[in-house]
Motif scaffolding. Structure first.
Motif, PDB file in Angstrom:
ATOM      1  N   LEU A  15      -6.781   2.653  -3.352  1.00 12.71           N
ATOM      2  CA  LEU A  15      -7.593   2.295  -4.424  1.00 12.71           C
ATOM      3  C   LEU A  15      -8.527   3.946  -3.717  1.00 12.71           C
ATOM      4  O   LEU A  15      -8.618   4.322  -4.605  1.00 12.71           O
ATOM      5  CB  LEU A  15      -8.363   1.627  -4.376  1.00 12.71           C
ATOM      6  N   MET A  16      -8.481   4.396  -2.523  1.00 15.11           N
ATOM      7  CA  MET A  16     -10.070   4.953  -2.192  1.00 15.11           C
ATOM      8  C   MET A  16      -9.117   6.003  -2.431  1.00 15.11           C
ATOM      9  O   MET A  16     -10.147   7.550  -2.692  1.00 15.11           O
ATOM     10  CB  MET A  16     -10.570   4.384  -1.030  1.00 15.11           C
ATOM     11  N   LEU A  58       0.476   6.085  -7.549  1.00 10.63           N
ATOM     12  CA  LEU A  58       0.289   5.450  -6.270  1.00 10.63           C
ATOM     13  C   LEU A  58      -0.564   3.971  -5.981  1.00 10.63           C
ATOM     14  O   LEU A  58       0.028   2.483  -5.816  1.00 10.63           O
ATOM     15  CB  LEU A  58      -0.881   6.033  -4.957  1.00 10.63           C
ATOM     16  N   THR A  59      -1.475   3.746  -7.037  1.00 11.07           N
ATOM     17  CA  THR A  59      -2.298   2.264  -6.951  1.00 11.07           C
ATOM     18  C   THR A  59      -1.037   1.647  -7.319  1.00 11.07           C
ATOM     19  O   THR A  59      -0.879  -0.200  -7.053  1.00 11.07           O
ATOM     20  CB  THR A  59      -3.730   2.157  -7.922  1.00 11.07           C
ATOM     21  N   VAL A  60      -0.236   1.821  -8.717  1.00 11.71           N
ATOM     22  CA  VAL A  60       0.112   1.013  -9.162  1.00 11.71           C
ATOM     23  C   VAL A  60       1.644   0.555  -8.405  1.00 11.71           C
ATOM     24  O   VAL A  60       2.347   0.224  -8.341  1.00 11.71           O
ATOM     25  CB  VAL A  60       1.303   2.347 -10.302  1.00 11.71           C
ATOM     26  N   LEU A  61       2.445   1.807  -7.840  1.00 14.34           N
ATOM     27  CA  LEU A  61       3.629   1.932  -7.311  1.00 14.34           C
ATOM     28  C   LEU A  61       3.047   0.848  -5.406  1.00 14.34           C
ATOM     29  O   LEU A  61       4.366  -0.079  -5.241  1.00 14.34           O
ATOM     30  CB  LEU A  61       3.941   2.995  -6.304  1.00 14.34           C
ATOM     31  N   SER A  62       1.694   0.548  -4.991  1.00 16.19           N
ATOM     32  CA  SER A  62       1.457  -0.131  -3.456  1.00 16.19           C
ATOM     33  C   SER A  62       1.574  -1.999  -4.759  1.00 16.19           C
ATOM     34  O   SER A  62       1.726  -2.067  -3.065  1.00 16.19           O
ATOM     35  CB  SER A  62       0.455   0.521  -3.386  1.00 16.19           C
ATOM     36  N   VAL A  92      -5.170  -7.456   1.984  1.00 16.84           N
ATOM     37  CA  VAL A  92      -6.229  -6.356   0.852  1.00 16.84           C
ATOM     38  C   VAL A  92      -7.106  -5.208   1.410  1.00 16.84           C
ATOM     39  O   VAL A  92      -7.528  -4.155   0.919  1.00 16.84           O
ATOM     40  CB  VAL A  92      -7.503  -7.699   0.804  1.00 16.84           C
ATOM     41  N   ALA A  93      -6.756  -4.785   2.152  1.00 20.01           N
ATOM     42  CA  ALA A  93      -7.391  -3.744   3.141  1.00 20.01           C
ATOM     43  C   ALA A  93      -6.192  -2.488   2.106  1.00 20.01           C
ATOM     44  O   ALA A  93      -7.288  -0.932   2.372  1.00 20.01           O
ATOM     45  CB  ALA A  93      -6.661  -3.668   5.027  1.00 20.01           C
ATOM     46  N   VAL A  94      -5.560  -3.129   3.287  1.00 17.98           N
ATOM     47  CA  VAL A  94      -4.163  -1.682   2.590  1.00 17.98           C
ATOM     48  C   VAL A  94      -3.803  -1.308   1.399  1.00 17.98           C
ATOM     49  O   VAL A  94      -4.335  -0.011   0.586  1.00 17.98           O
ATOM     50  CB  VAL A  94      -2.513  -2.446   2.656  1.00 17.98           C
ATOM     51  N   PHE A  95      -4.374  -2.188   0.030  1.00 22.15           N
ATOM     52  CA  PHE A  95      -5.126  -2.018  -1.131  1.00 22.15           C
ATOM     53  C   PHE A  95      -6.053  -1.294  -1.467  1.00 22.15           C
ATOM     54  O   PHE A  95      -6.428  -0.466  -2.102  1.00 22.15           O
ATOM     55  CB  PHE A  95      -4.940  -3.367  -2.238  1.00 22.15           C
ATOM     56  N   GLY A  96      -7.075  -1.569  -0.545  1.00 22.09           N
ATOM     57  CA  GLY A  96      -8.644  -1.390  -0.607  1.00 22.09           C
ATOM     58  C   GLY A  96      -8.558  -0.012  -0.293  1.00 22.09           C
ATOM     59  O   GLY A  96      -9.035   1.368  -0.983  1.00 22.09           O
TER      60      GLY A  96
END
Length: 150
Positions: A33-34, A40-44, A26-30
């Motif tokens: 998103l920041m 990058l969001t889609v690839l992550s 969740v932290a990595v995704f946050g």
């Protein structure tokens, strides 16, 4: 009684480890998103799911793990690693005196070192579908596994 207390300790540590995997994902995704880049969001997303997978797997199988622990007594078995069968964190263990192996999907390096040193794990099971719970002594580690043919 001592084994039950140790298995409870191992289960609590497994819960903490699973929560840690999920929080890290969740932290990595946050962070992604920041940054705010759509591509990058889609690839992550696949990376984040891969990071969270051990924690999610633990919580999805926790009820079955508790049933196996309640249904079968803990017993020590002598094991050794099957050469050439390591895939990521997954491990295959040859059980002495058996024609089957144990497949453990999540085995960290410190647990591998302990198993290599002692040559022993404690298992509860297997049930009729070949599912087991494996635990180490001396390191609070517990995971689900499966009996597989050699």
């Amino acid at each position: 009684m001592i084994i039950q207390n140790w298995s409870d300790t191992c289960l609590v540590r497994a819960d903490r480890r699973a929560v840690g995997h999920i929080f890290f994902a969740v932290a990595v995704f946050g962070v992604v998103l920041m940054i705010g880049w759509l591509w990058l969001t889609v690839l992550s997303v696949p990376v984040v799911l891969e990071l969270a997978a051990p924690g999610l797997r633990h919580f999805f199988t926790r009820r079955g793990t508790l049933r196996l622990i309640e249904r079968f007594p803990w017993r020590p078995v002598s094991v050794s690693f099957v050469p050439g069968r390591r895939i990521g964190r997954q491990a295959y263990l040859r059980v002495d005196g058996s024609e089957n192996n144990l497949r453990l999907p999540e085995l960290p390096e410190r647990a591998r070192v302990l198993i290599r040193h002692t040559g022993r794990v404690w298992i509860a099971g297997p049930d009729e579908r070949g599912r087991v719970v494996a635990m180490t002594r001396g390191l609070a580690f517990l995971t689900r596994g499966r009996v597989v043919e050699r």
